[in-house]
Design a protein around this motif. Structure first.
Motif, short mmCIF file in Angstrom:
data_model
loop_
_atom_site.label_atom_id
_atom_site.label_comp_id
_atom_site.label_asym_id
_atom_site.label_seq_id
_atom_site.Cartn_x
_atom_site.Cartn_y
_atom_site.Cartn_z
N SER A 15 0.81 -1.01 -0.37
CA SER A 15 -0.51 0.11 0.40
C SER A 15 0.71 0.93 0.37
N GLY A 16 -0.03 2.65 0.05
CA GLY A 16 0.57 3.12 -0.44
C GLY A 16 1.25 4.27 1.42
N THR A 17 0.04 3.51 1.83
CA THR A 17 0.91 3.49 3.37
C THR A 17 2.28 2.93 3.89
N LEU A 35 4.87 4.26 3.08
CA LEU A 35 5.20 5.43 3.44
C LEU A 35 6.36 5.17 5.41
N THR A 92 -3.12 16.80 2.95
CA THR A 92 -2.65 15.54 2.15
C THR A 92 -3.88 14.91 2.43
N PHE A 93 -3.56 13.25 2.08
CA PHE A 93 -3.90 12.60 2.84
C PHE A 93 -3.27 12.38 4.44
N ALA A 124 -2.53 9.90 5.80
CA ALA A 124 -1.40 8.39 5.70
C ALA A 124 0.07 8.87 5.82
N VAL A 155 4.35 16.80 -0.23
CA VAL A 155 3.20 15.74 -1.30
C VAL A 155 3.02 16.44 -2.34
N LEU A 206 0.05 16.59 -4.46
CA LEU A 206 -1.21 16.66 -4.22
C LEU A 206 -1.72 16.77 -4.95
N ASP A 224 5.65 12.28 -1.30
CA ASP A 224 4.21 11.72 -1.59
C ASP A 224 3.89 12.11 -2.41
N ALA A 250 2.06 9.73 -4.37
CA ALA A 250 0.81 8.57 -4.19
C ALA A 250 -0.38 9.05 -5.03
N GLN A 251 -0.57 10.58 -5.29
CA GLN A 251 -1.84 11.29 -5.79
C GLN A 251 -0.97 12.39 -6.98
N SER A 273 1.67 5.32 -3.80
CA SER A 273 -0.31 4.68 -3.80
C SER A 273 -0.40 3.84 -5.42
N LYS A 318 -6.66 5.56 -6.62
CA LYS A 318 -5.91 5.78 -7.83
C LYS A 318 -5.73 6.23 -9.13
C1 LIG Z 1 -1.59 11.56 -0.49
C2 LIG Z 1 -1.59 10.10 -0.16
N1 LIG Z 1 -0.75 9.92 0.38
C3 LIG Z 1 -0.65 8.00 1.03
C4 LIG Z 1 -1.73 7.64 0.49
C5 LIG Z 1 -2.49 5.85 1.43
O1 LIG Z 1 -2.35 5.18 -0.07
P1 LIG Z 1 -2.85 3.94 0.88
O2 LIG Z 1 -4.42 4.35 0.30
O3 LIG Z 1 -2.30 2.84 -0.52
O4 LIG Z 1 -2.18 3.09 1.45
C6 LIG Z 1 -3.16 8.48 0.08
C7 LIG Z 1 -4.09 7.90 -0.24
O5 LIG Z 1 -5.14 7.92 -0.56
C8 LIG Z 1 -2.48 9.61 -0.75
O6 LIG Z 1 -3.62 9.85 -1.30
#
Ligand SMILES: Cc1ncc(COP(=O)(O)O)c(C=O)c1O
Length: 448
Positions: free
Chosen positions: A97-99, A102, A123-124, A126, A168, A170, A194, A196-197, A218, A223
């Motif tokens: 996962s993206g989490t 990180l 930011t999300f 996570a 991030v 975003l 980050d 992810a987006q 992520s 995504k």
């Molecule tokens: C900016 C950002 N970082 C991290 C994540 C976490 O990714 P994941 O949902 O794959 O764990 C997300 C997911 O929404 C995100 O938008």
């Protein structure tokens, strides 16, 4: 003495006691598992029956859906190889996962008790949560009109404990990486992007996620690129990569000699199991092959819309740190206040434009710092309040408050987001630009 005692042992050249076994079964993972996948794809009953008959004719061995010790070439390894090529980076680690990407990057970078990581207010969650799971303290910085971290506020938030900055990228756009990297070099800080987006986005010709020490992605279903639950960690340093590998697989299947003693200090520590399965690897390999074209389509569509927009007094366009590099799946601008943003959104929606604005809604959103009650209330998984109460952190925990980043709150309440579709034709883009000009022209004077 037993009868067998007189028979010569097979190891000494005597007859084997068991030459074959009668019992055998079907492959562990067979047609049924494949059909469950076909069901996920949503095929009709008729098609599924044809698939069942077709694959039932073949003899096959059970696939191994884990990456390591797999007799077949690994899909996860192929995904990593493709990303190394597409992103031009020496080390790519696929995770689940993206989490977990990180968490892996923070831990590999040495973020831990007594450390602070500067994160943006938008930011999300996570990005922030994984600083805390690494037992360190997130320090929240404002975002600027780019809706990414404000470099000036980074400078203001640096302390002797700062270990890393986490810009991030975003909603498909890019942070001001020249400024972020300049600050990081000056203060000897790690940079963990980050991404992810913004998978596939660029900043001044360099792929996002490859500029800092680590890039975290992520590639989940939610995504622009990704099919299920998956993530990527990218880096340039071999030792950091080794530490990332250790964190993602504490069972150490990644090591050439799995249970060997530590080769270099800091290589081995207690980590997690964030390994990506071969199923996700296969899906994301196909997804990643599509990524470059997908990003080009989005970029082209956004640039087509933007090139036809007129300027209007009172409307501030989002600051785009690299208009040629961003992915471009959102077009953002800021009317002067929230009430006007809502008026513009309603008018644009009535014209048929996919648009949204947060406005001054109280609805909770974990992309916005003021809703991170985990931080505001210093929530902890353990009864003793770790990591907030840890003696290396406790004296320095910031005074988190929902109003601590007023500039970010104001921008997020006013931001109008137009969703760009990668499949829009030239005509679609012209129609959307026309609608935006029409609505803004009705409310504001044209200034260019
Ligand atoms: C900016 C950002 N970082 C991290 C994540 C976490 O990714 P994941 O949902 O794959 O764990 C997300 C997911 O929404 C995100 O938008």
């Amino acid at each position: 003495m037993s009868e067998n005692a007189t028979a010569s042992l097979a190891i000494e050249g005597g007859p084997k006691s068991v030459s074959s076994y009668e019992g055998s079964g079907p492959p562990k993972i067979g047609v049924e598992e494949f059909m469950e996948l076909a069901d996920t794809w949503g095929f009709t009953e008729e098609t599924k029956e044809s698939i069942r008959q077709a694959i039932g004719r073949d003899r096959f061995t059970s696939p191994m859906l884990s990456r390591y010790y797999n007799p077949k070439p690994s899909k996860v390894a192929a995904l990593e190889a493709l990303c190394r090529e597409l992103f031009g980076v020496p080390y790519v680690l696929a995770v689940n996962s993206g989490t977990s990407a990180l968490n892996t990057a923070y831990v590999a970078a040495g973020v831990g008790p007594g450390c602070e990581v500067i994160v943006p207010a938008y930011t999300f969650f996570a990005t922030v949560a994984e600083v805390v799971t690494a037992c360190a303290i997130p320090v929240i910085a404002e975002v600027d009109e780019s809706l990414t971290i404000d470099p000036q506020d980074i400078e203001a938030k640096i302390t002797p404990r700062t270990r890393a900055i986490a810009p991030v990228h975003l909603i498909g756009t890019c942070a001001d990486m020249d400024a972020v990297m300049g600050i990081a070099r000056k203060h000897n800080l790690m940079v963990i992007e980050d991404t992810a987006q913004a998978c596939g986005g660029e900043y001044k010709g360099r792929k996002l996620g490859t500029i800092g020490d680590f890039g975290c992605f992520s590639i989940s279903s939610y995504k622009i690129t990704g099919g299920g639950e998956a993530g990527l960690v990218m880096c340039k340093d071999k030792f950091l990569y080794t530490r990332a590998q250790n964190n993602h697989d504490t069972g150490a299947c990644w090591r050439p000699d799995r249970f060997a003693v530590e080769q270099e200090e800091g290589e081995l520590f207690c980590g997690y199991n964030y390994k990506l399965s071969e199923l996700e690897g296969a899906v994301n390999l196909a997804q990643m092959r599509k990524m470059p074209d997908q990003v080009n389509r989005w970029r082209t569509a956004k640039q087509r819309v933007v090139s036809q927009l007129k300027q209007h007094e009172g409307i501030t366009p989002q600051k785009v740190n690299d208009p040629d590099g961003e992915v471009g799946y959102k077009l953002v601008f800021f009317p002067p206040n929230t009430a006007e943003s809502m008026k513009v959104v309603q008018a644009l929606a009535a014209e048929g434009v996919p648009v949204s604005c947060r406005g001054d809604r109280e609805s909770r959103d974990w992309h916005i710092y003021s809703y991170w009650e985990h931080l505001m209330d210093r929530k902890s998984a353990s009864a003793d309040g770790c990591p907030w109460t840890c003696e290396r952190n406790a004296p320095f925990v910031p005074d988190y408050r929902p109003d601590m980043c007023p500039r970010s709150t104001d921008l997020l309440n006013r931001a109008v987001y137009v969703s760009i579709d990668q499949w829009w034709t030239e005509q679609d883009c012209t129609a959307v630009a026309g609608a935006i000009n029409k609505v803004l022209g009705a409310f504001y004077a044209c200034s260019g």
